[in-house]
Design an enzyme around this catalytic site. Structure first.
Site, PDB file in Angstrom:
ATOM      1  N   GLU A 282       8.704  32.298   9.304  1.00  0.00           N
ATOM      2  CA  GLU A 282       7.900  31.206   9.854  1.00  0.00           C
ATOM      3  C   GLU A 282       6.985  31.687  10.980  1.00  0.00           C
ATOM      4  OE1 GLU A 282       8.906  26.514   9.989  1.00  0.00           O
ATOM      5  OE2 GLU A 282      10.222  27.794  11.172  1.00  0.00           O
ATOM      6  N   HIS A 303      26.074  43.557  -7.509  1.00  0.00           N
ATOM      7  CA  HIS A 303      26.334  43.336  -8.935  1.00  0.00           C
ATOM      8  C   HIS A 303      25.294  42.424  -9.568  1.00  0.00           C
ATOM      9  CE1 HIS A 303      30.275  45.373  -8.823  1.00  0.00           C
ATOM     10  NE2 HIS A 303      30.263  44.959  -7.562  1.00  0.00           N
ATOM     11  N   LYS A 419       3.656  18.747   4.872  1.00  0.00           N
ATOM     12  CA  LYS A 419       4.056  17.447   5.417  1.00  0.00           C
ATOM     13  C   LYS A 419       2.932  16.421   5.264  1.00  0.00           C
ATOM     14  CE  LYS A 419       7.318  19.026   8.987  1.00  0.00           C
ATOM     15  NZ  LYS A 419       7.556  19.071  10.441  1.00  0.00           N
TER      16      LYS A 419
END
EC number: 5.3.1.9
Length: 426
Positions: A282, A303, A419
């Site tokens: 960020e 794995h 937003k």
């Protein structure tokens, strides 16, 4: 408290690193110390640790005592981004085992309806309360979560629900502030000069850590020590956070490594890796010019991603985190009670922790032999104090790293973009 090792970076000339970066780091050191960075009004996290926290500590202790008397066993913590990731990281360090948890914490951290339904079902027959964290009270995810869970709390407890809600928000204004004042909910401050990802050890993290029974004040003490260490000198040899930032920048710009993989060998520290990802992602993800931070939990991911890390395209470097006191070698293998049918008697008297350590060493050797640059960060204490130190250390490293790239470490315009579009669609 933190030991930084980088001898597994082939071709690194430390003298060249020192020559190329020291002057830049000196300038950044001065900027941070004298509050001259971009968005300097968001540097409150630096001096916060040295402030007088007596009043906040008293409020937190009083709320813990009150909820003890009410016999609150479960707490729904409603928050997103820095109001979730860092708090979860704290809890996994200070109260990982069920026996260490005074209360059960449930997180509302998204808009997933199934997650809401799951937690509503989990707490419906429990003695519970709410901690809601939002600076403005208008961020959609925590606002919707608070709406639904406040309704459920009042349905269960009536007007007595008022004692079971703590709002952590702007102390002077905002939707959540106004709701708290109107209903006389306990209110703790979110500071206007501290951004979400830099706010983990402010009241939001301190309260929740205290509610599970941790010595939450040690979070601040660890951060205080980190500040004293990191603001004493900008010399590479003396400041490990600055060295880490310089190494990240060097690997990205000079060695053309576009991805950093933060690695832990403890599931307990997965959310620390997520916090690392948020801090750097960020703060630096701007102007099409940044490292891509991600993480893996080994040995699990060996794995699934181990093949790629060993033989895939080398566009990445690894940063391996370890905690010296994370394990106590309690689980030791004994001779088989089944005639060695599992063929593991050669491991007798070794602890599971020792096996994990060997896996770590073997993996570092294998990846380094394949040309993967590796940075090692060893933290001496797996404790509230150790977390506080590491968290402040990461905040400093993040700031320095972003400033080396020419970015503002304290804004997030891309987040605001989504937003705005979301509210427009609604």
């Amino acid at each position: 408290m933190i030991k930084l090792t980088f001898n597994l970076i082939k071709g690194l000339d430390y003298k060249k690193l020192d020559k190329n970066y020291q002057a830049k780091l000196d300038e950044i050191f001065s900027q941070l110390k004298n509050k001259k960075t971009p968005s300097a009004n968001m540097l409150g996290w630096i001096d916060y640790v040295d402030q007088d926290h007596t009043k906040i500590y008293k409020s937190i202790d009083n709320k813990i005592t009150e909820w003890d008397k009410l016999k609150v066993t479960d707490v729904v913590v409603i928050g997103i981004g820095g109001s979730f990731t860092g708090i979860k990281a704290i809890l996994d360090v200070v109260a990982y085992l069920p026996s260490e948890q005074k209360r059960q914490i449930h997180f509302i951290r998204s808009l997933s309806e199934n997650s809401f339904l799951k937690i509503l079902e989990e707490v419906k027959d429990k003695n519970w309360g709410i901690v809601v964290i939002s600076k403005s009270g208008t961020t959609l995810e925590p606002s919707v979560g608070f709406k639904l869970f406040r309704e459920a709390l009042y349905k269960q407890y009536g007007e007595q629900a008022q004692k079971r809600i703590v709002a952590i928000t702007d102390p002077k204004k905002g939707v959540l502030h106004d709701i708290a004042v109107k209903n006389k909910y306990e209110m703790l401050p979110i500071y206007s000069d501290i951004g979400g990802r830099f706010s983990t050890i402010t009241p939001s993290g301190l309260l929740v850590a205290g509610l599970v029974g941790a010595d939450y004040k040690q979070l601040i003490e660890g951060a205080k020590k980190a500040k004293a260490d990191l603001f004493a000198s900008s010399e590479l040899k003396k400041n490990s956070a600055y060295t880490y930032a310089a190494l990240r920048h060097y690997l990205y710009t000079e060695m053309k490594k576009d991805v950093e993989i933060a690695i832990t060998y403890e599931e307990q520290h997965e959310y620390l890796m997520l916090q690392h990802r948020q801090l750097f992602g960020e703060s630096e993800g701007k102007s099409l010019n940044s490292l891509f931070p991600t993480y893996s939990v080994f040995t699990t991911d060996l794995h699934s991603m181990g093949q790629l890390y060993q033989d895939g395209k080398k566009i990445f470097f690894e940063t391996v985190f370890s905690f010296e006191k994370a394990n106590k070698n309690k689980l030791k293998l004994k001779n088989s009670e089944f005639n060695n049918d599992d063929q593991l008697d050669y491991l007798t008297k070794k602890s599971v922790n020792q096996l994990n350590y060997v896996a770590c060493e073997a993996t570092k050797q294998a990846h380094a032999s394949a040309g993967v640059p590796i940075i090692e960060i060893d933290v001496k204490e797996n404790s509230a104090y150790g977390f506080g130190y590491l968290y402040f250390w990461l905040c400093v490293a993040t700031s320095v790293s972003a400033l080396l790239l020419g970015h503002d470490p304290y804004n997030q315009p891309g987040v605001e973009n989504y937003k705005q579009r979301m509210f427009k669609l609604l």
